[in-house]
Design a protein around this motif. Structure first.
Motif, short mmCIF file in Angstrom:
data_model
loop_
_atom_site.label_atom_id
_atom_site.label_comp_id
_atom_site.label_asym_id
_atom_site.label_seq_id
_atom_site.Cartn_x
_atom_site.Cartn_y
_atom_site.Cartn_z
N UNK A 158 5.14 13.12 60.70
CA UNK A 158 4.57 11.77 60.63
C UNK A 158 5.42 10.82 59.81
N UNK A 159 6.54 11.31 59.30
CA UNK A 159 7.43 10.43 58.55
C UNK A 159 7.26 10.53 57.06
N UNK A 160 6.40 11.46 56.56
CA UNK A 160 6.22 11.64 55.12
C UNK A 160 7.33 12.53 54.58
N UNK A 161 8.53 11.98 54.41
CA UNK A 161 9.66 12.78 53.99
C UNK A 161 10.29 13.49 55.17
N UNK A 162 11.25 14.40 54.90
CA UNK A 162 11.93 15.15 55.95
C UNK A 162 11.05 16.30 56.42
N UNK A 163 11.04 16.61 57.73
CA UNK A 163 10.19 17.69 58.23
C UNK A 163 10.72 19.08 57.92
N UNK A 164 11.94 19.20 57.39
CA UNK A 164 12.53 20.50 57.07
C UNK A 164 13.05 20.49 55.64
N UNK A 165 12.96 21.66 54.99
CA UNK A 165 13.54 21.83 53.66
C UNK A 165 14.42 23.07 53.66
N UNK A 166 15.59 22.93 53.07
CA UNK A 166 16.56 24.02 52.99
C UNK A 166 16.70 24.45 51.54
N UNK A 167 16.57 25.76 51.33
CA UNK A 167 16.76 26.31 49.99
C UNK A 167 18.04 27.13 49.96
N UNK A 168 19.00 26.65 49.17
CA UNK A 168 20.28 27.32 49.02
C UNK A 168 20.11 28.49 48.04
N UNK A 169 20.57 29.66 48.43
CA UNK A 169 20.34 30.84 47.59
C UNK A 169 21.11 30.78 46.28
N UNK A 170 22.31 30.24 46.31
CA UNK A 170 23.12 30.14 45.10
C UNK A 170 22.98 28.72 44.55
N UNK A 171 22.28 28.61 43.41
CA UNK A 171 22.06 27.28 42.84
C UNK A 171 23.34 26.62 42.39
#
Length: 316
Positions: free
Chosen positions: A201-214
């Motif tokens: 619906x446009x409330x931010x990005x529909x996907x989130x990516x978590x990188x394993x190595x900070x």
């Protein structure tokens, strides 16, 4: 007027005289001896004929309109149905043309990745809590559960349920969806999660990516592809996912999170494909679309400074 022998005789004489005058006038043409009499008749009876016609014509038109009304209604209905049919044909032709172009793009994407696909159309969207769509291919076309679904632009999701002629696809934006992903260039890996319908619906990005190595490098504008699953199911490698739009502050966490804009427009899915056979080798970043070339920036020169001469100089 009484019907007597005399009246009949007078009527017969008048009819015979009228027929004789008509015959003489017709045979004489423009040189008819009765030409003057014809003009007198037109001058005398013309106004009477026009007045009679002015009175009778509206009545006749009204009568014709009443008698022809059912036929006019049928003709209007027939023309309306014909126009509707032509409009539907025009819409269908445009839709077929758009789908044909989309299918060509899809085949190009599959060819670059080495994927064997079964093309399909999205026929309905899920009404429950899950982000799902139904496609018009099933087990009869070789589709099985836990197969990757993509469009010409990138990853759509994975098959969860299969019938003989249809299949249900869980979209990558669903909150229960987790996809292994790899950053373009650096090859750093992590996993992608969907944010559900609030992301669509446009409330931010529909996907989130978590990188394993900070501590691994990650930047805005970097693109991601699927990492691939063990046994190539449910996800095959190399399918484009999206672009990093924003990176959250890692703080003291062990991972870093980025908001990702997907390549696929999940709200307007139409032509998609199921990957029924994985590629022989990992295509890595080969399926990603070419990066847009940056617009050239004009070089500024100091005010009043002479521009370098482009004319050749002669040697001494």
């Amino acid at each position: 007027m009484k019907d007597t022998r005399r009246s009949r005789m007078v009527l017969g004489v008048l009819l015979a005289a009228a027929l004789t005058m008509i015959t003489v006038d017709y045979r004489g043409g423009e040189d008819s001896p009765l030409r003057g009499l014809r003009g007198v008749g037109a001058a005398v009876f013309g106004p009477v004929e026009r007045a009679s016609a002015a009175v009778v014509r509206p009545v006749g038109n009204t009568f014709d309109a009443i008698t022809d009304a059912p036929g006019e209604r049928r003709r209007a209905d027939r023309l309306q149905r014909e126009n509707q049919r032509l409009r539907e044909q025009l819409r269908a032709a445009r839709l077929d043309e758009d789908r044909s172009a989309e299918l060509r793009r899809l085949l190009g994407t599959a060819g670059m990745g080495g994927y064997t696909i079964r093309a399909a159309h999205v026929i309905s969207a899920g009404q429950g809590f899950e982000d799902t769509v139904t496609i018009d291919v099933g087990s009869r076309s070789g589709v099985r559960a836990d197969m990757t679904v993509l469009s010409a632009d990138g990853l759509v999701g994975r098959v969860t349920r299969v019938g003989p002629a249809t299949a249900t696809v869980l979209l990558a934006t669903d909150q229960a969806s987790t996809v292994g992903a790899r950053l373009e260039g650096s090859k750093e890996i992590g996993y992608m999660r969907g944010r559900g319908r609030r992301g669509l619906r446009g409330d931010g990005s529909p996907l989130r990516f978590q990188l394993l190595d900070a501590n691994a490098p990650m930047r805005v504008g970097q693109r991601l592809v699927t990492l691939g699953s063990q046994g190539q199911r449910p996800y095959v490698p190399g399918v484009p996912i999206g672009v990093v739009e924003r990176i959250e502050d890692a703080g003291a966490g062990l991972t870093r999170t980025a908001h990702v804009r997907p390549f696929v427009r999940f709200t307007s899915l139409d032509v998609v494909a199921v990957v029924v056979a994985p590629p022989r080798s990992d295509p890595r970043d080969a399926v990603l679309p070419p990066k847009p070339s940056p617009a050239p920036t004009p070089r500024a020169t100091p005010s009043g400074a002479p521009r370098p001469s482009t004319k050749p100089t002669s040697g001494n």
